[in-house]
Design a protein around this motif. Structure first.
Motif, PDB file in Angstrom:
ATOM      1  N   MET A 102     -24.046  50.982  51.377  1.00 51.29           N
ATOM      2  CA  MET A 102     -22.818  51.044  50.618  1.00 51.29           C
ATOM      3  C   MET A 102     -23.297  49.944  49.629  1.00 51.29           C
ATOM      4  SD  MET A 102     -20.637  52.944  52.272  1.00 51.29           S
ATOM      5  CE  MET A 102     -19.123  52.218  51.790  1.00 51.29           C
ATOM      6  N   PHE A 103     -22.947  50.503  48.324  1.00 48.26           N
ATOM      7  CA  PHE A 103     -23.188  49.568  47.133  1.00 48.26           C
ATOM      8  C   PHE A 103     -21.654  49.342  46.435  1.00 48.26           C
ATOM      9  CE2 PHE A 103     -27.078  52.130  47.571  1.00 48.26           C
ATOM     10  CZ  PHE A 103     -27.967  51.022  47.572  1.00 48.26           C
ATOM     11  N   ASP A 104     -21.726  48.097  45.964  1.00 48.97           N
ATOM     12  CA  ASP A 104     -20.573  47.590  45.066  1.00 48.97           C
ATOM     13  C   ASP A 104     -20.919  48.326  43.557  1.00 48.97           C
ATOM     14  OD1 ASP A 104     -18.779  46.515  43.355  1.00 48.97           O
ATOM     15  OD2 ASP A 104     -18.440  44.466  44.770  1.00 48.97           O
ATOM     16  N   ILE A 105     -20.176  49.425  43.402  1.00 39.40           N
ATOM     17  CA  ILE A 105     -20.899  49.998  42.114  1.00 39.40           C
ATOM     18  C   ILE A 105     -20.308  49.247  41.005  1.00 39.40           C
ATOM     19  CG2 ILE A 105     -19.020  51.414  41.858  1.00 39.40           C
ATOM     20  CD1 ILE A 105     -20.531  53.805  41.074  1.00 39.40           C
ATOM     21  N   GLU A 106     -19.363  48.359  41.006  1.00 39.13           N
ATOM     22  CA  GLU A 106     -18.971  47.661  39.854  1.00 39.13           C
ATOM     23  C   GLU A 106     -19.836  46.470  39.614  1.00 39.13           C
ATOM     24  OE1 GLU A 106     -14.848  47.015  41.214  1.00 39.13           O
ATOM     25  OE2 GLU A 106     -13.857  48.488  40.021  1.00 39.13           O
ATOM     26  N   GLN A 107     -20.323  45.996  40.744  1.00 40.87           N
ATOM     27  CA  GLN A 107     -21.307  45.037  40.490  1.00 40.87           C
ATOM     28  C   GLN A 107     -22.744  45.445  39.786  1.00 40.87           C
ATOM     29  OE1 GLN A 107     -21.458  41.597  41.105  1.00 40.87           O
ATOM     30  NE2 GLN A 107     -18.788  42.097  41.294  1.00 40.87           N
ATOM     31  N   LEU A 108     -22.851  46.998  39.802  1.00 38.98           N
ATOM     32  CA  LEU A 108     -23.994  47.440  39.258  1.00 38.98           C
ATOM     33  C   LEU A 108     -23.641  48.216  37.895  1.00 38.98           C
ATOM     34  CD1 LEU A 108     -25.292  49.281  42.352  1.00 38.98           C
ATOM     35  CD2 LEU A 108     -26.110  47.269  41.345  1.00 38.98           C
ATOM     36  N   GLY A 109     -22.522  47.730  37.409  1.00 42.66           N
ATOM     37  CA  GLY A 109     -21.905  48.252  35.941  1.00 42.66           C
ATOM     38  C   GLY A 109     -21.166  49.523  36.109  1.00 42.66           C
ATOM     39  N   GLY A 110     -21.184  50.075  37.188  1.00 45.05           N
ATOM     40  CA  GLY A 110     -20.500  51.578  37.242  1.00 45.05           C
ATOM     41  C   GLY A 110     -18.924  51.385  37.518  1.00 45.05           C
ATOM     42  N   ALA A 111     -18.271  52.477  37.644  1.00 47.67           N
ATOM     43  CA  ALA A 111     -16.834  52.452  37.939  1.00 47.67           C
ATOM     44  C   ALA A 111     -16.623  53.572  38.983  1.00 47.67           C
ATOM     45  CB  ALA A 111     -16.178  52.968  36.442  1.00 47.67           C
ATOM     46  N   VAL A 142     -12.673  60.384  45.979  1.00 49.01           N
ATOM     47  CA  VAL A 142     -13.269  59.166  45.415  1.00 49.01           C
ATOM     48  C   VAL A 142     -14.347  59.749  44.525  1.00 49.01           C
ATOM     49  CG1 VAL A 142     -14.735  57.254  45.801  1.00 49.01           C
ATOM     50  CG2 VAL A 142     -12.840  57.755  47.465  1.00 49.01           C
ATOM     51  N   LEU A 143     -14.171  59.169  43.065  1.00 42.37           N
ATOM     52  CA  LEU A 143     -14.809  59.467  41.942  1.00 42.37           C
ATOM     53  C   LEU A 143     -15.821  58.241  41.864  1.00 42.37           C
ATOM     54  CD1 LEU A 143     -12.941  61.347  39.234  1.00 42.37           C
ATOM     55  CD2 LEU A 143     -14.813  62.111  40.404  1.00 42.37           C
ATOM     56  N   ALA A 144     -17.057  58.450  41.854  1.00 36.66           N
ATOM     57  CA  ALA A 144     -18.088  57.098  41.398  1.00 36.66           C
ATOM     58  C   ALA A 144     -18.951  57.660  40.021  1.00 36.66           C
ATOM     59  CB  ALA A 144     -18.839  56.899  42.720  1.00 36.66           C
ATOM     60  N   CYS A 145     -18.714  56.719  39.107  1.00 33.77           N
ATOM     61  CA  CYS A 145     -19.541  57.096  37.950  1.00 33.77           C
ATOM     62  C   CYS A 145     -20.281  55.780  37.481  1.00 33.77           C
ATOM     63  CB  CYS A 145     -18.416  57.460  36.965  1.00 33.77           C
ATOM     64  SG  CYS A 145     -17.399  59.044  37.384  1.00 33.77           S
ATOM     65  N   ALA A 146     -21.139  56.192  36.300  1.00 36.95           N
ATOM     66  CA  ALA A 146     -22.109  55.383  35.796  1.00 36.95           C
ATOM     67  C   ALA A 146     -21.386  54.442  34.986  1.00 36.95           C
ATOM     68  CB  ALA A 146     -23.154  55.773  35.210  1.00 36.95           C
ATOM     69  N   SER A 147     -20.175  54.665  34.380  1.00 33.82           N
ATOM     70  CA  SER A 147     -19.571  53.841  33.403  1.00 33.82           C
ATOM     71  C   SER A 147     -18.115  54.163  33.683  1.00 33.82           C
ATOM     72  CB  SER A 147     -20.149  53.949  32.056  1.00 33.82           C
ATOM     73  OG  SER A 147     -19.698  55.310  31.414  1.00 33.82           O
ATOM     74  N   ALA A 148     -17.129  53.221  32.927  1.00 33.08           N
ATOM     75  CA  ALA A 148     -15.693  53.982  32.729  1.00 33.08           C
ATOM     76  C   ALA A 148     -15.777  54.939  31.885  1.00 33.08           C
ATOM     77  CB  ALA A 148     -14.924  52.518  32.457  1.00 33.08           C
ATOM     78  N   ALA A 149     -16.337  55.194  30.829  1.00 33.72           N
ATOM     79  CA  ALA A 149     -16.194  56.203  29.997  1.00 33.72           C
ATOM     80  C   ALA A 149     -16.445  57.407  30.776  1.00 33.72           C
ATOM     81  CB  ALA A 149     -17.165  56.044  28.815  1.00 33.72           C
TER      82      ALA A 149
END
Length: 147
Positions: free
Chosen positions: A56-65, A106-113
């Protein structure tokens, strides 16, 4: 599922040991062999007893959203829309709820955009409005389901 499967599932819910050879340590703890535990884990995944095994990764800590989202899907289209969501790599999982907003995902993406683009794509793909529920606060809950 036998006793060793249950003990393995219960132990894995606490995480893998942070050592050079975690499966060897688990085998020692569970009075088994590393290969047998890995075989059992693969069988539990293949049989659908477990649906996922991984970090389990904290995607926000990695720059994702990421976000929790929902759709109000007409019952006649539910399976079709679920299949459409399952095809999208950004959708981590989706599930049915007994509510007007009956499909949650749940959506997990590389950035807010990219997250905004994925939400728009889902609306275009399904023809349904997406209820976007981004996280406001982080809560750490030690969740454990003994088997």
């Amino acid at each position: 599922m036998d006793d060793l499967d249950r003990r393995l599932i219960n132990r894995l819910q606490c995480g893998l040991p942070l050592v050079r050879h975690p499966w060897q340590q688990l085998a020692h703890e569970l009075a088994s062999r590393p290969g047998e535990l890995l075989d059992r884990l693969h069988d539990l995944l293949e049989d659908g007893v477990l649906t996922r095994f991984g970090p389990m990764f904290d995607i926000e800590q990695l720059g994702g959203a990421f976000t929790l989202a929902a759709l109000a899907v007409p019952e006649a289209r539910f399976e079709t829309v679920a299949a459409q969501l399952n095809e999208l790599p950004q959708v981590a999982h989706n599930y049915r709820r007994e509510h007007h907003w009956n499909m949650w995902f749940v959506l997990a993406c590389a950035s807010a955009a990219e997250l905004a683009q994925a939400l728009s794509r889902i609306e275009a793909l399904t023809g349904l409005a997406v209820l976007n529920l981004p996280k406001e606060h982080t809560y750490h809950v030690g969740l454990y389901f003994p088997v």
